[in-house]
Design a protein around this motif. Structure first.
Motif, short mmCIF file in Angstrom:
data_model
loop_
_atom_site.label_atom_id
_atom_site.label_comp_id
_atom_site.label_asym_id
_atom_site.label_seq_id
_atom_site.Cartn_x
_atom_site.Cartn_y
_atom_site.Cartn_z
N ARG A 7 0.84 -1.20 0.00
CA ARG A 7 0.00 0.00 0.00
C ARG A 7 0.88 1.24 0.00
N PRO A 8 0.44 2.28 -0.70
CA PRO A 8 1.20 3.53 -0.60
C PRO A 8 1.01 4.12 0.80
N ALA A 9 2.01 4.84 1.23
CA ALA A 9 1.94 5.46 2.55
C ALA A 9 0.80 6.47 2.58
N GLU A 10 0.04 6.42 3.66
CA GLU A 10 -1.06 7.37 3.79
C GLU A 10 -0.51 8.74 4.14
N GLU A 11 -1.15 9.72 3.58
CA GLU A 11 -0.72 11.09 3.86
C GLU A 11 -1.16 11.48 5.27
N GLY A 12 -0.41 12.37 5.87
CA GLY A 12 -0.78 12.87 7.18
C GLY A 12 -1.87 13.92 7.04
N GLY A 13 -2.18 14.56 8.13
CA GLY A 13 -3.18 15.60 8.08
C GLY A 13 -4.54 15.08 8.51
N LEU A 14 -5.48 15.99 8.54
CA LEU A 14 -6.83 15.65 8.97
C LEU A 14 -7.59 14.93 7.87
N SER A 15 -8.51 14.10 8.28
CA SER A 15 -9.35 13.41 7.31
C SER A 15 -10.41 14.38 6.79
N GLY A 16 -10.97 14.06 5.66
CA GLY A 16 -12.00 14.91 5.06
C GLY A 16 -13.22 15.03 5.96
#
Length: 193
Positions: free
Chosen positions: A43-52
Motif C-alpha cells: 500500500r502507498p503510505a497514507e498522507e498525514g493531516g486531517l481526514s475529510g
C-alpha cells in the motif's frame, strides 16, 4: 519446463501461472485471473493531516458557533424573569450542536490515526521481505487448464521442497502464503514477528 498435474497426471495442459495470465490465445475468466494474480503491491503510505470527515465536521461546527455568537450579540432579550436553567439553556444552547460536532470530528480523527499507526509501514524491511517470499512462491505456481487446479511441482519453490496436491484455484492465494511460510520457515517467521 513442463509439470505434470497431480489430479489428471497429464503435462499437456499444465502451464506456469504467470504464463497463463499472460496468454491471450486461451484467456482466463476474470474471477480466475483475480485469484491467480500475483501478490498485491504494498500500500502507498497514507498522507498525514486531517481526514475529510474531520475537516467537514469542524468547518460546520465553526459556522454554527459563529452563528450562535451572532445570535447572542444581536438578541438582547431580558432574561431576568425566567428560571435560571432556562437562562443557562438560552445562553449555552447555540453552542451545544457545534460542541457535539467537534467531539465527533475529534473521535473520527483519533480512530483514523489509530488505524494508520496500527498498519505496518509499507516500506518496512519486513514487508519487503514478505512480499519477495510471496512473489517467489507465486512464480513457482502452475495451472492445469484441463482440471482448473493450481499446483506446485516438486522442487519448484526451493530444492527439496515436496510437490503440492491439486489446489482449487480459490485456495491458491492462501497456498502461496502458506507455502512461503513452510518453504522459508525461519525467514518467514522473522518477517511475521
Amino acid at each position: 519446463m513442463s509439470a505434470t498435474c497431480p489430479q489428471c497426471a497429464a503435462p499437456d495442459q499444465s502451464v506456469a501461472v504467470s504464463q497463463a495470465l499472460a496468454d491471450t490465445t486461451q484467456p482466463l475468466s476474470e474471477p480466475m485471473r483475480a485469484l491467480l494474480s500475483p501478490p498485491p503491491e504494498p500500500r502507498p503510505a497514507e498522507e498525514g493531516g486531517l481526514s475529510g470527515a474531520a475537516i467537514s465536521l469542524s468547518a460546520l461546527a465553526a459556522i454554527l458557533g459563529v452563528l450562535g455568537v451572532l445570535s447572542l450579540v444581536r438578541d438582547r432579550e431580558d432574561l431576568a424573569g425566567y428560571d435560571p436553567a432556562y437562562r443557562v439553556g438560552y445562553l449555552a444552547g447555540p453552542f451545544l450542536l457545534p460542541l457535539i460536532l467537534l467531539a465527533i470530528a475529534t473521535i473520527v480523527e483519533v480512530v483514523k490515526r489509530g488505524r494508520r499507526q496500527a498498519a505496518p509501514a509499507p516500506s518496512s524491511p519486513e514487508e519487503t521481505t514478505r512480499r519477495q517470499l510471496h512473489a517467489r512462491v507465486w512464480q513457482a505456481g502452475w495451472l492445469c487448464r484441463r482440471c482448473q487446479v493450481a499446483f506446485f511441482p516438486e522442487a519448484s519453490i526451493r530444492p527439496g521442497f515436496p510437490a503440492s496436491p491439486a489446489i482449487p484455484v480459490e485456495q491458491f492465494p492462501l497456498w502461496v502464503m502458506t507455502a512461503a511460510e513452510r518453504a522459508f520457515g525461519a525467514d518467514a517467521r522473522a518477517v511475521a514477528d
